[in-house]
Design an enzyme around this catalytic site. Structure first.
Site, PDB file in Angstrom:
ATOM      1  N   ASP A   1       1.100  -7.557  11.279  1.00 47.51           N
ATOM      2  CA  ASP A   1       1.200  -8.888  10.676  1.00 47.51           C
ATOM      3  C   ASP A   1       2.595  -9.481  10.737  1.00 47.51           C
ATOM      4  O   ASP A   1       2.776 -10.642  10.356  1.00 47.51           O
ATOM      5  CB  ASP A   1       0.772  -8.824   9.208  1.00 47.51           C
ATOM      6  CG  ASP A   1       1.851  -8.189   8.324  1.00 47.51           C
ATOM      7  OD1 ASP A   1       2.327  -8.847   7.384  1.00 47.51           O
ATOM      8  OD2 ASP A   1       2.238  -7.040   8.590  1.00 47.51           O
TER       9      ASP A   1
ATOM     10  N   ASP B   1      -0.210  -0.880  11.229  1.00 43.41           N
ATOM     11  CA  ASP B   1       0.842  -1.202  10.279  1.00 43.41           C
ATOM     12  C   ASP B   1       0.241  -1.082   8.874  1.00 43.41           C
ATOM     13  O   ASP B   1      -0.991  -1.156   8.705  1.00 43.41           O
ATOM     14  CB  ASP B   1       1.331  -2.627  10.544  1.00 43.41           C
ATOM     15  CG  ASP B   1       2.227  -3.152   9.437  1.00 43.41           C
ATOM     16  OD1 ASP B   1       3.218  -2.475   9.112  1.00 43.41           O
ATOM     17  OD2 ASP B   1       1.923  -4.226   8.897  1.00 43.41           O
ATOM     18  N   LEU B   2       1.081  -0.923   7.872  1.00 41.15           N
ATOM     19  CA  LEU B   2       0.585  -0.799   6.499  1.00 41.15           C
ATOM     20  C   LEU B   2       0.667  -2.117   5.723  1.00 41.15           C
ATOM     21  O   LEU B   2      -0.327  -2.805   5.558  1.00 41.15           O
ATOM     22  CB  LEU B   2       1.353   0.309   5.762  1.00 41.15           C
ATOM     23  CG  LEU B   2       1.057   1.752   6.203  1.00 41.15           C
ATOM     24  CD1 LEU B   2       1.928   2.734   5.437  1.00 41.15           C
ATOM     25  CD2 LEU B   2      -0.419   2.081   6.011  1.00 41.15           C
ATOM     26  N   ASP B   3       1.850  -2.483   5.267  1.00 39.19           N
ATOM     27  CA  ASP B   3       1.999  -3.636   4.378  1.00 39.19           C
ATOM     28  C   ASP B   3       1.625  -4.938   5.081  1.00 39.19           C
ATOM     29  O   ASP B   3       2.117  -5.246   6.160  1.00 39.19           O
ATOM     30  CB  ASP B   3       3.435  -3.705   3.858  1.00 39.19           C
ATOM     31  CG  ASP B   3       3.791  -2.489   3.020  1.00 39.19           C
ATOM     32  OD1 ASP B   3       3.369  -2.433   1.859  1.00 39.19           O
ATOM     33  OD2 ASP B   3       4.456  -1.585   3.548  1.00 39.19           O
TER      34      ASP B   3
ATOM     35  N   THR C   1       4.737   2.167  10.724  1.00 41.22           N
ATOM     36  CA  THR C   1       5.191   1.397   9.571  1.00 41.22           C
ATOM     37  C   THR C   1       6.710   1.273   9.515  1.00 41.22           C
ATOM     38  O   THR C   1       7.430   2.044  10.154  1.00 41.22           O
ATOM     39  CB  THR C   1       4.685   2.059   8.272  1.00 41.22           C
ATOM     40  OG1 THR C   1       5.130   1.326   7.131  1.00 41.22           O
ATOM     41  CG2 THR C   1       5.193   3.495   8.158  1.00 41.22           C
ATOM     42  N   GLY C   2       7.175   0.325   8.735  1.00 42.83           N
ATOM     43  CA  GLY C   2       8.594   0.228   8.448  1.00 42.83           C
ATOM     44  C   GLY C   2       8.983   1.142   7.303  1.00 42.83           C
ATOM     45  O   GLY C   2      10.168   1.335   7.022  1.00 42.83           O
TER      46      GLY C   2
ATOM     47  N   LYS D   1       8.619   0.020  16.823  1.00 38.45           N
ATOM     48  CA  LYS D   1       7.315   0.659  16.689  1.00 38.45           C
ATOM     49  C   LYS D   1       6.671   0.857  18.059  1.00 38.45           C
ATOM     50  O   LYS D   1       6.086   1.902  18.342  1.00 38.45           O
ATOM     51  CB  LYS D   1       6.398  -0.192  15.811  1.00 38.45           C
ATOM     52  CG  LYS D   1       6.784  -0.264  14.350  1.00 38.45           C
ATOM     53  CD  LYS D   1       5.754  -1.076  13.574  1.00 38.45           C
ATOM     54  CE  LYS D   1       6.108  -1.207  12.114  1.00 38.45           C
ATOM     55  NZ  LYS D   1       5.083  -1.939  11.346  1.00 38.45           N
TER      56      LYS D   1
ATOM     57  N   ASN E   1       8.178  -7.150  13.155  1.00 34.03           N
ATOM     58  CA  ASN E   1       8.442  -5.772  13.558  1.00 34.03           C
ATOM     59  C   ASN E   1       7.219  -5.101  14.174  1.00 34.03           C
ATOM     60  O   ASN E   1       7.293  -3.958  14.622  1.00 34.03           O
ATOM     61  CB  ASN E   1       8.977  -4.943  12.385  1.00 34.03           C
ATOM     62  CG  ASN E   1       8.007  -4.845  11.228  1.00 34.03           C
ATOM     63  OD1 ASN E   1       7.138  -5.704  11.050  1.00 34.03           O
ATOM     64  ND2 ASN E   1       8.142  -3.818  10.409  1.00 34.03           N
TER      65      ASN E   1
END
Length: 272
Positions: A223, A9-11, A43-44, A200, A226
């Site tokens: 984190d 995941d990114l953020d 990612t979202g 995801k 999602n």
């Protein structure tokens, strides 16, 4: 256990508060790729808002975008596989946004569209202006989200946000129960709305199996809610220290927050 894939995941996970990848993470991920480990972003975000990170990591894998709504090939600059939202339902989401007074950022084709500015939009635009021209996300103000739905080829998702969490929860429940859409919290005050069934984890499993591997071969980092569809269905699901307690309780491992080099430590101790 020998892991063959790292899903990120990114953020709130790979990125620190300044939206940067820690140098320790960059180094460990480069070493992993050199060792033949596949690294994939899940990612979202819209693919137009991933460019700087994808390039910094020097990836050759596709990106799982909009919480699994589609898989994007950066080399070919095209969507490989996707499950976009039905346009009739998308316009009903717009109706619900107006009813609840909630801000919606519409993700379509190659752009993110908004009708009225919000803090989320303004921060995204400001971040984009710090990037080189070729990496800046396409964020456009439109007169009508409803008309924008009609004009789009594919509707990926709505990123919705509101300071009133009770109103946001009520909106999400109605979109889920009445429209059959997937509603996932991606931040404390943001709910992502996409076609039912998209996640995801589902898209990651589809891609992993296309590589002749299984989810048991994957280490995934996340984190937020999602990310649970990944964290609970891979060989090792790793929750960040900044995650909610519920997410931590459902992961296989909990590490330091996204300001610390925990991702690099896991890669070096459990993957390499």
């Amino acid at each position: 256990m020998t892991y063959r894939v790292i899903a990120l995941d990114l953020d709130g996970t790979l990125l620190d508060r300044q939206k940067r990848i820690l140098p320790e993470s960059l180094s460990a991920l480069a070493d992993a790729r050199a060792a033949g480990i596949k690294v994939i972003i899940a990612t979202g975000r819209h693919h137009v808002a991933i460019h700087p990170f994808y390039q910094a990591l020097a990836l050759d894998t596709p990106a799982i975008c909009c919480n699994g709504t589609y898989l994007y090939d950066y080399q070919a600059r095209k969507v490989i596989t996707s499950d976009p939202m039905d346009k009739i339902k998308a316009k009903k989401v717009v109706d619900l946004l107006e009813y609840y007074g909630i801000h919606g950022l519409l993700y379509v084709d190659d752009a993110m569209l908004y009708q009225q500015p919000s803090g989320h939009v303004e921060r995204s635009i400001a971040w984009g202006k710090t990037l080189p021209e070729g990496q800046q996300p396409t964020i456009i103000q439109v007169n009508s989200l409803r008309e924008a739905v009609d004009d789009a080829h594919s509707v990926w998702k709505f990123a919705t946000s509101h300071h009133d969490l009770d109103a946001l929860e009520a909106f999400a429940q109605q979109a889920e129960k009445e429209l059959g859409l997937a509603c996932e919290w991606s931040w404390h005050d943001q709910v992502d709305i996409a076609k039912g069934g998209n996640s995801k984890g589902r898209r990651l499993q589809e891609w992993v199996e296309s590589q002749g591997l299984s989810m048991a071969d994957v280490v995934a980092f996340g984190d937020n809610y999602n990310d649970l569809s990944m964290l609970e269905n891979v060989g090792l699901g790793v929750a960040m220290g900044n995650a909610d307690d519920e997410i931590k309780s459902r992961a296989g491992l909990v590490i330091a927050d996204h300001e610390q080099p925990g991702i690099a430590e896991v890669i070096r101790s459990k993957v390499l």
